[in-house]
Design an enzyme around this catalytic site. Structure first.
Site, PDB file in Angstrom:
ATOM      1  N   GLU A 574       0.816  -1.212   0.000  1.00  0.00           N
ATOM      2  CA  GLU A 574       0.000   0.000   0.000  1.00  0.00           C
ATOM      3  C   GLU A 574       0.852   1.265   0.000  1.00  0.00           C
ATOM      4  OE1 GLU A 574      -2.649  -3.228   0.770  1.00  0.00           O
ATOM      5  OE2 GLU A 574      -0.742  -2.693   1.730  1.00  0.00           O
ATOM      6  N   HIS A 641     -11.952  -5.428   7.140  1.00  0.00           N
ATOM      7  CA  HIS A 641     -12.541  -5.106   5.843  1.00  0.00           C
ATOM      8  C   HIS A 641     -13.796  -4.253   5.997  1.00  0.00           C
ATOM      9  CE1 HIS A 641     -10.108  -8.701   5.123  1.00  0.00           C
ATOM     10  NE2 HIS A 641     -10.009  -8.324   3.864  1.00  0.00           N
TER      11      HIS A 641
END
Length: 841
Positions: A574, A641
């Site tokens: 990321e 999530h």
């Protein structure tokens, strides 16, 4: 050992070749030396053309000798699907290529002109003269702010001046400045020991002033007093950031931009051996290696990272050994030898421009001063006076005295001057003359810094976003601020700021929901497609977005056929996704980064809050990038999530945040986000992706962009205002419908943008309805709702008939199991009860 040549008799290129092979491939030493002796004999060439002519001949001879020892039959696979013979051939090819690289670097060294080498010497002298003056600023008390001495904070490059040579054949200087002022040359990312490379990129007196002014924080370049680092992006010098590896990913992103635009430009990253331990450095070099991007990575092994020795930093034998893990070449050279430095970077630049990808260059030297000015006392055991010679180390200093003594004998300035004198390139006495001239230039610029004004204090509020008014302190209880005669919302006056009511903004319900319309997922896809079609600079970069897949939710799959070359897979990193998009944006691209789930942005947090958000404020660079952030609960996805990360960035000045709740807004806000000159976090709620209840008809043509910072009043009512964003806008609408059954009319505000916030709309609704219910799926504590409530009570207190009520989720991580998530999140019944209690207050 070696049949045809005696090691003790080796001289010239053969001696250096033998040392190189012994360092990198010691078991091939005999074969390499025999091959070189066979083709060169006693007459080694000394010029570039002659050395280059040896390269193909040597490669063939070395390959022949290596293959003279066949791989025994019957060996098993070295790794699954790799035969032993194939692996051996790979190793042979690697060795031959490495030796060819050595010979090319030797040829480059031979090609360095007298003018280039004199410039390098003068550049090293100027570097030390500036360092001495920076130290004098720190200790001398020449500059005061008010009655207090201001020393400034600064770093020196003592012992590492040879880094000037790294840039000697890069695309640098006025030749690469366009008539419009745009920079068309290479870009370097220096850190705190790279003053020499900085000066080389712009070898002018303005650079001297810039460096001195950086430490002292006066008005003007490089950063107007907003930071202490040096840099001049308009001349290819990226200002450093912290933590140290932050800018490494920016440089990698610029390399990706140069790869995409085919300009032949390079991006060069510098970092110390300590900084190379940071994960962002790994992400940068790995991603550049994967894509064969035009970059160079330099690790300056100066023996100590602040106070941490190499043995506590890494277990590698030499830092260049790391290159093997990335599948790129790595070399270790003497960081005090300018000719070697120049040859190494020129060779690496040739490779990169030819499309062969990055190189890792390790420069070994030693830091001959403290980490920063204030650290000299601890490093050396005393605070030395500025000098052309290295200071001695006392027993109380933490510097390794044995290493320090070794490197003290390798001062690059007198050593290189002696070499140039012996070759007739400079004359005896020239070095002293260069020193006097450098000191005169530096002192002139130092006096200008002393006399320069401090920056205007009000500039502290400028430059967070493009095209905005300066930020100022506001006393909201000041009657001239609080009780304005009238206030406008857009172009419509919505009432006077007395204790009476205020008019609501116009209702913006958006297109009606249509079961035959487009989903929010499709709308985001269309918004990305609009951007890619409209601007060839736009591209998508993220994990699993390209290839044959098209994103974890298959959102991008319909675009792969048309835009496959511009939807680019990133490694699972990321930080690399975000940091490289920052660099690409600075280089003129329009990147759309994707976080697979917004939760994962935690792994790249630094690149948003310390890089993307601060670039414009620190030095005026524009970072036009979008970060797509799939987010939200309501779908039983658990704690990794489903999180709400928007509050993490809400208080970070320099990041815009949009949160569409409908397909129409998703496409329109994407258009604005991609066109925006600043970084925009684009939150798209996963639970709404395929929700059939909110489908809307969307045209084929791109829509009008929806301005960032403009809320939408979804329904009007006088009794209560429900304020939300994202999926909970629809929850608020359903609760408002329930209340309407009992005659209660509630306004529902869809914020759409969190930063910038539509304060006018929010306060107008608060002043009109007098009772405010803020709902969101995020936890209550530290959520956006608390900030909104504080704003309303502080600026609209007189209009309120009840406390501002906030309904949020539990202060826990998001649970996975359906009943647990249902208990965690605020549901419609709980929100309706809160609304009715507020109405009754």
């Amino acid at each position: 050992m070696v049949r045809s040549v005696k090691l003790e008799k080796l001289t010239g290129i053969s001696s250096r070749l033998g040392a190189f092979v012994a360092e990198r491939y010691p078991f091939a030493l005999a074969a390499a030396l025999e091959a070189f002796d066979a083709i060169a004999g006693a007459s080694e060439p000394r010029d570039e053309a002659g050395i280059d002519a040896l390269r193909p001949v040597f490669g063939r001879e070395l390959t022949r000798r290596l293959r003279a020892h066949p791989v025994p039959p019957g060996l098993g696979e070295t790794t699954p699907r790799t035969a032993a013979a194939s692996r051996v051939e790979q190793a042979y090819a690697e060795l031959v290529e490495a030796c060819d690289g050595f010979l090319r670097r030797a040829a480059i060294e031979a090609s360095l002109t007298a003018d280039e080498r004199r410039e390098i010497l003068r550049g090293m002298v100027l570097t030390r003269a500036i360092d001495n003056r920076l130290k004098a600023f720190f200790t001398g008390g020449e500059i005061k702010y008010g009655d207090a001495v201001f020393q400034g904070k600064g770093f020196r490059s003592l012992g590492q001046e040879a880094i000037y040579a790294a840039a000697i054949r890069l695309r640098r200087g006025a030749k690469y400045r366009g008539s419009d002022g745009r920079w068309n040359g290479d870009v370097i990312g220096p850190v705190i020991r790279d003053l020499g490379a900085t000066l080389a990129m712009r070898p002018e007196t303005d650079s001297v002033r810039m460096v001195l002014n950086a430490q002292m924080g006066k008005a003007g370049p490089p950063l107007g007093g907003k930071d202490l680092h040096i840099g001049d992006f308009e001349w290819g010098i990226l200002p450093p950031a912290a933590p140290l590896a932050t800018s490494t990913l920016t440089i990698a992103g610029m390399a990706m931009a140069f790869w995409r635009d085919g300009s032949g430009r390079l991006a060069i990253s510098f970092i110390g051996e300590g900084g190379s331990s940071l994960g962002e450095w790994h992400e940068a070099i790995n991603t550049c290696a994967v894509r064969r991007l035009p970059a160079i990575f330099c690790v300056e092994n100066n023996q100590v990272a602040l106070s941490t020795p190499v043995s506590d930093q890494s277990a590698v034998r030499v830092f260049a050994d790391r290159a093997a893990g990335y599948g790129i070449p790595g070399i270790t050279i003497d960081g005090t030898d300018p000719d070697q430095v120049a040859a190494a970077f020129t060779w690496a630049a040739e490779r990169a421009r030819a499309g062969r990808g990055p190189t890792l260059i390790e420069l070994v030297a030693m830091r001959m001063c403290g980490h920063a000015h204030h650290d000299d006392m601890l490093y050396l055991g005393r605070d030395p006076q500025p000098s052309w010679e290295y200071p001695a180390v006392r027993e109380s200093g933490y510097a390794d005295r044995e290493s320090y003594a070794y490197w003290a004998g390798r001062d690059p300035i007198p050593a290189y001057a002696g070499r140039l004198e012996s070759e007739g390139i400079i004359r005896i006495g020239d070095l002293d003359r260069f020193k006097r001239e450098a000191e005169a230039v530096v002192e002139k610029e130092a006096r200008a810094v002393i006399d320069a004004p401090w920056p205007d204090a009000s500039t502290a509020g400028e430059g967070v976003f493009a095209n905005e008014q300066p930020r100022v302190h506001v006393e909201v209880l000041d009657p001239t601020v609080r009780l304005k005669p009238d206030t406008t919302y857009g172009n419509a006056t919505y009432g006077d700021a007395t204790y009476g009511g205020a008019l609501l903004p116009a209702v913006d319900a958006g297109p009606p929901f249509d079961p035959k319309g487009r989903t929010l997922l499709e709308a985001v896809m269309l918004g990305v497609a609009d951007a890619l079609r409209a601007d060839p600079r736009a591209f998508v970069f993220g994990e699993d977005v390209g290839g044959k897949y098209g994103n974890a939710f298959l959102l991008l799959r319909p675009l792969l056929k048309e835009f496959g070359d511009r939807i680019i897979n990133a490694p699972l990193a990321e930080g690399a996704v975000l940091g490289m998009c920052v660099g690409a944006a600075l280089a003129g691209q329009r990147p759309i980064a994707e976080m697979q789930f917004n939760d994962f942005v935690a792994a790249g947090f630094n690149q948003l809050v310390n890089n993307a958000a601060k670039v414009r404020y620190r030095w005026g660079g524009g970072v036009p990038m979008v970060v797509r952030m799939p987010w939200g609960g309501l779908r039983h996805a658990g704690p990794y999530h489903s999180q709400n990360t928007e509050p993490w960035f809400y208080r970070t000045a320099g990041l815009k945040i949009v949160v569409p709740s409908t397909p129409h807004d998703a496409r329109g806000l994407m258009a604005s986000a991609v066109a925006d000159p600043d970084p925009v976090l684009y939150y798209e709620h996963i639970a709404l992706y395929r929700d059939p209840r909110i489908k809307q008809a969307l045209g084929e043509a791109p829509p009008e962009p929806i301005p960032i910072g403009r809320a939408a009043l979804r329904r009007a009512g006088d009794d209560l205002a429900i304020v939300s964003y994202g999926a909970y806008v629809h929850v608020g609408m359903r609760v408002a419908d329930r209340l309407a059954n009992d005659g209660v009319q509630a306004s529902v505000v869809d914020l759409r943008s969190l930063v910038p916030l539509d304060r006018e709309a929010l306060l107008a609704v608060a002043r009109h309805c007098h009772k405010i219910l803020i709902i969101h799926e995020d936890s209550r504590t530290g959520g956006i709702g608390e900030s909104l409530a504080a704003l309303i009570q502080e600026e609209a207190f007189e209009w309120l008939d009840a406390p501002v009520r906030i309904v949020g989720a539990l202060d826990t991580p998001v649970p996975y199991s359906p009943p647990l998530e249902a208990f965690y999140l605020p549901d419609e019944d709980r929100i309706e009860r809160a609304a009715r209690l507020l109405l009754a207050y």
